[in-house]
Design a protein around this motif. Structure first.
Motif, mmCIF file in Angstrom:
data_model
loop_
_atom_site.group_PDB
_atom_site.id
_atom_site.type_symbol
_atom_site.label_atom_id
_atom_site.label_comp_id
_atom_site.label_asym_id
_atom_site.label_seq_id
_atom_site.Cartn_x
_atom_site.Cartn_y
_atom_site.Cartn_z
ATOM 1 N N ASP A 115 -2.504 -33.442 -0.952
ATOM 2 C CA ASP A 115 -1.809 -32.463 0.234
ATOM 3 C C ASP A 115 -2.644 -32.123 1.191
ATOM 4 O OD1 ASP A 115 0.425 -32.314 -1.769
ATOM 5 O OD2 ASP A 115 -0.720 -30.760 -2.948
ATOM 6 N N VAL A 116 -2.188 -31.660 2.329
ATOM 7 C CA VAL A 116 -3.095 -31.327 3.601
ATOM 8 C C VAL A 116 -3.429 -29.822 3.450
ATOM 9 C CG1 VAL A 116 -2.761 -31.376 6.058
ATOM 10 C CG2 VAL A 116 -1.798 -33.099 4.768
ATOM 11 N N ALA A 117 -4.686 -29.665 3.972
ATOM 12 C CA ALA A 117 -5.150 -28.220 4.293
ATOM 13 C C ALA A 117 -4.762 -28.027 5.581
ATOM 14 C CB ALA A 117 -6.776 -28.322 4.136
ATOM 15 N N TRP A 118 -3.684 -27.273 5.888
ATOM 16 C CA TRP A 118 -3.285 -26.822 7.028
ATOM 17 C C TRP A 118 -3.882 -26.005 7.809
ATOM 18 C CZ3 TRP A 118 0.195 -30.140 9.080
ATOM 19 C CH2 TRP A 118 0.728 -30.954 8.146
ATOM 20 N N PRO A 119 -3.746 -25.791 9.144
ATOM 21 C CA PRO A 119 -4.607 -24.372 9.671
ATOM 22 C C PRO A 119 -4.106 -23.263 9.172
ATOM 23 C CG PRO A 119 -3.800 -26.246 11.140
ATOM 24 C CD PRO A 119 -3.329 -26.582 10.049
ATOM 25 N N GLY A 120 -4.900 -22.294 9.495
ATOM 26 C CA GLY A 120 -4.626 -20.873 9.048
ATOM 27 C C GLY A 120 -5.794 -20.137 8.474
ATOM 28 N N ALA A 121 -6.804 -20.981 8.247
ATOM 29 C CA ALA A 121 -7.950 -20.338 7.795
ATOM 30 C C ALA A 121 -9.247 -20.800 8.776
ATOM 31 C CB ALA A 121 -8.166 -20.548 6.450
ATOM 32 N N ARG A 122 -9.981 -21.702 7.916
ATOM 33 C CA ARG A 122 -11.024 -22.021 8.580
ATOM 34 C C ARG A 122 -11.712 -23.552 8.062
ATOM 35 N NH1 ARG A 122 -16.350 -18.477 7.210
ATOM 36 N NH2 ARG A 122 -16.171 -18.400 4.976
ATOM 37 N N GLN A 123 -12.361 -24.310 8.296
ATOM 38 C CA GLN A 123 -13.077 -25.427 7.966
ATOM 39 C C GLN A 123 -11.819 -26.437 7.360
ATOM 40 O OE1 GLN A 123 -16.107 -24.822 5.215
ATOM 41 N NE2 GLN A 123 -17.823 -24.649 6.935
ATOM 42 N N HIS A 124 -10.833 -26.581 8.231
ATOM 43 C CA HIS A 124 -9.791 -27.427 7.817
ATOM 44 C C HIS A 124 -9.856 -28.801 8.164
ATOM 45 C CE1 HIS A 124 -8.759 -24.403 10.836
ATOM 46 N NE2 HIS A 124 -7.984 -25.388 11.527
ATOM 47 N N TRP A 125 -10.995 -29.239 8.627
ATOM 48 C CA TRP A 125 -11.206 -30.452 9.142
ATOM 49 C C TRP A 125 -11.978 -31.482 8.126
ATOM 50 C CZ3 TRP A 125 -16.581 -31.369 9.723
ATOM 51 C CH2 TRP A 125 -17.360 -30.214 9.529
ATOM 52 N N ARG A 126 -11.825 -32.652 8.302
ATOM 53 C CA ARG A 126 -12.410 -33.535 7.222
ATOM 54 C C ARG A 126 -13.750 -34.254 7.977
ATOM 55 N NH1 ARG A 126 -7.769 -38.263 7.459
ATOM 56 N NH2 ARG A 126 -6.434 -36.645 6.987
ATOM 57 N N VAL B 185 -26.421 -24.685 14.153
ATOM 58 C CA VAL B 185 -25.290 -26.087 14.327
ATOM 59 C C VAL B 185 -24.040 -25.873 13.213
ATOM 60 C CG1 VAL B 185 -25.176 -28.424 14.061
ATOM 61 C CG2 VAL B 185 -27.043 -27.355 15.201
ATOM 62 N N GLY B 186 -23.032 -25.836 13.544
ATOM 63 C CA GLY B 186 -22.023 -25.565 12.528
ATOM 64 C C GLY B 186 -22.133 -24.334 11.848
ATOM 65 N N ASN B 187 -21.292 -24.174 10.755
ATOM 66 C CA ASN B 187 -21.473 -22.914 10.104
ATOM 67 C C ASN B 187 -21.282 -23.087 8.390
ATOM 68 O OD1 ASN B 187 -21.891 -19.781 10.052
ATOM 69 N ND2 ASN B 187 -19.777 -20.017 8.981
ATOM 70 N N GLU B 188 -22.348 -23.008 7.501
ATOM 71 C CA GLU B 188 -21.858 -23.138 6.131
ATOM 72 C C GLU B 188 -20.974 -24.263 5.958
ATOM 73 O OE1 GLU B 188 -21.896 -18.326 4.686
ATOM 74 O OE2 GLU B 188 -19.848 -19.416 5.030
ATOM 75 N N TYR B 189 -21.635 -25.425 6.334
ATOM 76 C CA TYR B 189 -21.031 -26.654 5.989
ATOM 77 C C TYR B 189 -20.635 -26.729 4.597
ATOM 78 C CZ TYR B 189 -22.545 -28.607 10.530
ATOM 79 O OH TYR B 189 -22.779 -28.887 11.811
ATOM 80 N N GLY B 190 -19.455 -27.279 4.352
ATOM 81 C CA GLY B 190 -19.028 -27.312 2.966
ATOM 82 C C GLY B 190 -18.395 -26.191 2.174
ATOM 83 N N CYS B 191 -18.438 -25.179 2.731
ATOM 84 C CA CYS B 191 -17.720 -23.802 2.268
ATOM 85 C C CYS B 191 -16.555 -24.097 1.618
ATOM 86 C CB CYS B 191 -18.069 -22.733 3.224
ATOM 87 S SG CYS B 191 -17.601 -21.279 2.363
ATOM 88 N N HIS B 192 -15.583 -24.881 2.604
ATOM 89 C CA HIS B 192 -14.114 -24.893 2.162
ATOM 90 C C HIS B 192 -13.890 -26.482 2.487
ATOM 91 C CE1 HIS B 192 -13.562 -20.400 2.444
ATOM 92 N NE2 HIS B 192 -14.475 -20.595 3.487
ATOM 93 N N ASN B 193 -14.587 -27.171 2.885
ATOM 94 C CA ASN B 193 -14.490 -28.668 3.073
ATOM 95 C C ASN B 193 -15.390 -29.527 2.333
ATOM 96 O OD1 ASN B 193 -16.329 -28.232 5.111
ATOM 97 N ND2 ASN B 193 -15.394 -29.159 6.624
ATOM 98 N N ARG B 194 -15.772 -29.014 1.320
ATOM 99 C CA ARG B 194 -16.747 -29.790 0.832
ATOM 100 C C ARG B 194 -16.200 -31.202 0.240
ATOM 101 N NH1 ARG B 194 -19.177 -28.854 -5.316
ATOM 102 N NH2 ARG B 194 -20.566 -30.668 -5.502
#
Length: 701
Positions: free
Chosen positions: A125-136, A168-177
């Motif tokens: 399933d895709v993490a759609w836009p609407g929050a943050r860190q939805h990139w791979r 640089v960035g912000n809290e890497y992996g908080c939502h896209n670990r």
């Protein structure tokens, strides 16, 4: 890229330490401020913001962390004018900035044009836009857009004197670990090639002879995608995927950092880690080698563990930073927004918490955020300037803290370091990851809880331990604790042997040394790789739980109680002595079985704690265990009412003692130096002071 053996000696490369400096700023200042999001507000608010910042003693802000859509409103079209005006106003006020790369979340035009950059969960399933860190992080398309933005920002701001570093960035992996897309699959295959070299080595590492999982080619390697409810993922593969995921995000950070560094070589770069007792998304000790200075976000644990968990986490950050000054990038002034119940901070805790991070080596104290948002998902997350405005206790406390930090800087605190403790409590990210597997002796047992329990139990005895990553120099301490360090590879096993045989004092617990770095069990009995050091052999785990008729606890002969896990120790070496045994019904086979032992190994000694005692049981057991180690008589610093933390200069010419009340009642203390800061603390004329609950006293010695 071969995986290192996680020893102190393996640290062949770390980025040179560089701390943010400003040409027009006096040396020895402590940085103070927080995230600033002026793009959330009309420009008429900015001047008020800066005036209130000056009044509070703020001297630095982090800018543009989530501003990509404002900086690049359309593809290839940049608007820096608004940010230029903000920087100009800050500079005139003497306030500096960490400039963010602004890549933490992409703008809508990017994900609309390239939905293939969105990460996928284990079901696809895709993490759609609407929050943050939805990139791979493995998307070459997303990396291309992000690095283009980094280049544009660096070129535009490379000469700006207000900017003192890159955020640089912000809290890497908080939502896209974790991402399970085809991009991630290909990147994982490449990672395995670099790590293992041959597919045969992968098969050996993952034990693919089990359940017919043999691999013939790297193309057959898949991410640990959905395998059905109640099924069990290959543990070696899952452990490696957690390593890979940490590395994938780290590689993205390095790509951003290197673009910024090429254009702005004089500006140090960092990214905000999320180190806490339970914060184990990424291998932050590994990441610590890639930043010019370590920075961290920490949010308090509600309840009675608040101060101790904060101190434990801050000590771990100090260990990751290898005792170099570090930056507290985010904390809260009060309640956060993301818990089921968002508790407020009690009076005094805003100042106390910041001074605790400072005590453990932070030379920058910052918050999320400056002005509390009036809309969006974080509108109920408190800030330095809350919804109630400047006429508020939070803002008054922020101003008080600013004065305290200025005073401590005037007395030379900045640049001193956390004094080395006698005791190192070892923490290991990979042991935590391995114990998270769903097919273990007990799902109630994880690595991360045991180091925290030991830190708190030692504090109950008046000892403030250093929390040291397993790669760090824990074997340079007088006493080392290996608390449920499940993975011990050959190199760290040798470190344990060498440390104790040379005279070191070791505490080791259940679930230590069970498997090697591949999660392959050391054979011959537990604790597999260090049985000779601790002098005991266990044949079985004894999990405990609440099921009807099952063993739910074990009483020990010293009056403590074990829960969740114990070892069935069946043999004790002649060089070992049993200190404590179990008291149980005969039918269990556990009555009289050793629970705590001490062994002489070479010139050193090792105590083995074969069960989960928790903070209270460890605290009650420690005096006798330390006596068995030969550490009794005058070794305790106090009775645990106060958390004592000391910062010292390299020549020990400057020494600062921080005293924090750990109790819910006033604590009396003998003043041992010149008082500098007293928050909820009263000084008497007889050399005594009273530190109230949530209070702190800072002395120069």
């Amino acid at each position: 890229m071969k995986h290192d053996k996680r020893t102190g000696a393996s640290e062949t490369r770390r980025e040179p330490y560089r701390w943010p400096q400003a040409a027009d700023w006096p040396a020895g200042r402590i940085w103070y401020g927080g995230d600033y999001n002026p793009d959330q507000w009309p420009e008429c608010v900015w001047d008020e913001d800066i005036e209130l910042m000056k009044r509070a003693g703020v001297n630095v802000v982090s800018l543009a962390i989530f501003s990509w859509s404002k900086l690049e409103p359309r593809e290839g079209v940049y608007d820096f004018a608004w940010l230029d005006r903000v920087l100009s106003k800050l500079g005139r006020a003497g306030i500096h900035a960490l400039m963010a790369s602004a890549t933490a979340s992409p703008p809508m035009w990017l994900t609309q044009s390239h939905p293939e950059v969105l990460w996928r969960d284990e079901r696809g399933d895709v993490a759609w836009p609407g929050a943050r860190q939805h990139w791979r992080p493995t998307s070459p398309i997303y990396r291309g857009y992000a690095l283009r933005l980094c280049r544009a920002m660096a070129e535009h701001y490379k000469e700006d004197p207000v900017i003192v570093g890159w955020h640089v960035g912000n809290e890497y992996g908080c939502h896209n670990r974790f991402d399970y897309s085809d991009d991630a699959m290909r990147a994982f295959q490449d990672w395995c090639r670099r790590r293992y070299g041959t597919i045969e080595a992968v098969n050996e590492a993952w034990g693919t002879a089990f359940w017919a999982q043999h691999l013939d080619d790297f193309s057959q390697i898949l991410p640990p995608r959905y395998i059905g409810e109640g099924n069990f993922m290959n543990p070696g593969k899952l452990l490696d995927y957690k390593r890979f995921s940490s590395d994938a995000l780290k590689d993205f950070y390095r790509a951003e950092r290197d673009v910024l560094r090429k254009i702005c070589p004089n500006l140090p770069a960092t990214t905000n880690f999320m180190v806490s007792a339970a914060g184990t998304n990424l291998d932050y000790d590994d990441w610590g080698r890639e930043v010019d200075f370590v920075s961290n976000d920490h949010y308090f644990a509600p309840g009675e563990a608040h101060l101790d968990e904060l101190a434990y986490s801050a000590s771990l950050v100090d260990g990751i930073a290898r005792k170099k000054p570090w930056w507290l990038m985010e904390q809260s002034t009060g309640a956060v927004n993301w818990r089921p119940i968002n508790y407020r901070k009690e009076p005094g805790q805003l100042v106390r918490d910041s001074l605790a991070h400072l005590a453990f080596g932070a030379d920058a104290i910052c918050y999320f955020q400056w002005r509390q948002s009036r809309a969006g998902a974080e509108k109920f997350h408190t800030a330095m300037l809350p919804h109630s405005g400047a006429d508020s206790q939070i803002y008054r406390d922020v101003c008080e803290l600013g004065k305290d930090l200025g005073l401590l800087a005037d007395h030379g605190l900045s640049g001193t370091r956390l004094a080395k403790s006698r005791v190192a409590v070892v923490f290991d990210y990979e042991s935590e990851w391995a114990t998270e597997h769903t097919a273990t002796p007990s799902q109630s047992v994880r690595h991360w809880t045991e180091p925290l329990d030991w830190f708190r139990a030692l504090a109950d005895q008046g000892l403030t331990a250093d929390v040291v990553p397993v790669r760090g120099p824990w074997d340079s301490y007088e006493v080392a604790v290996l608390p449920a360090v499940y993975l011990l590879d050959g190199a760290n096993t040798r470190r344990v042997h060498d440390y104790v045989s040379a005279g070191g004092r070791l505490f080791a617990t259940y679930c230590t040394g069970i498997a090697d770095e591949r999660d392959h069990i050391w054979l011959g009995g537990y604790p597999g790789s260090i049985r000779d050091v601790v002098g005991v052999r266990s044949e079985e785990f004894v999990p405990m739980g609440p099921d009807e008729g099952a063993l739910d606890h074990l009483d020990l002969s010293n009056g403590t109680v074990a829960r969740d896990m114990a070892d069935m120790i069946t043999s004790v070496a002649p060089s070992a002595k049993v200190l404590v045994t179990y008291r149980a019904e005969k039918r269990t086979g556990l009555d009289g079985v050793p629970a705590i032992t001490v062994n002489t190994f070479g010139r050193g000694r090792a105590v083995y704690v074969g069960c989960k005692l928790g903070r209270e049981g460890l605290s009650r057991s420690l005096p006798a265990m330390m006596q068995a180690m030969g550490l009794e008589n005058g070794q305790q610093v106090g009775d645990g009412d106060l958390l004592r933390v000391e910062r010292v200069s390299e020549d020990h010419g400057r020494r600062f003692l921080f005293l924090f009340n750990r109790r819910a009642r006033p604590v009396h203390v003998q003043v041992e130096g010149c008082p500098l800061v007293a928050s909820l603390a009263r000084l008497g004329g007889d050399g005594q002071a009273v530190v109230e609950p949530n209070g702190v006293l800072v002395l120069r010695r």
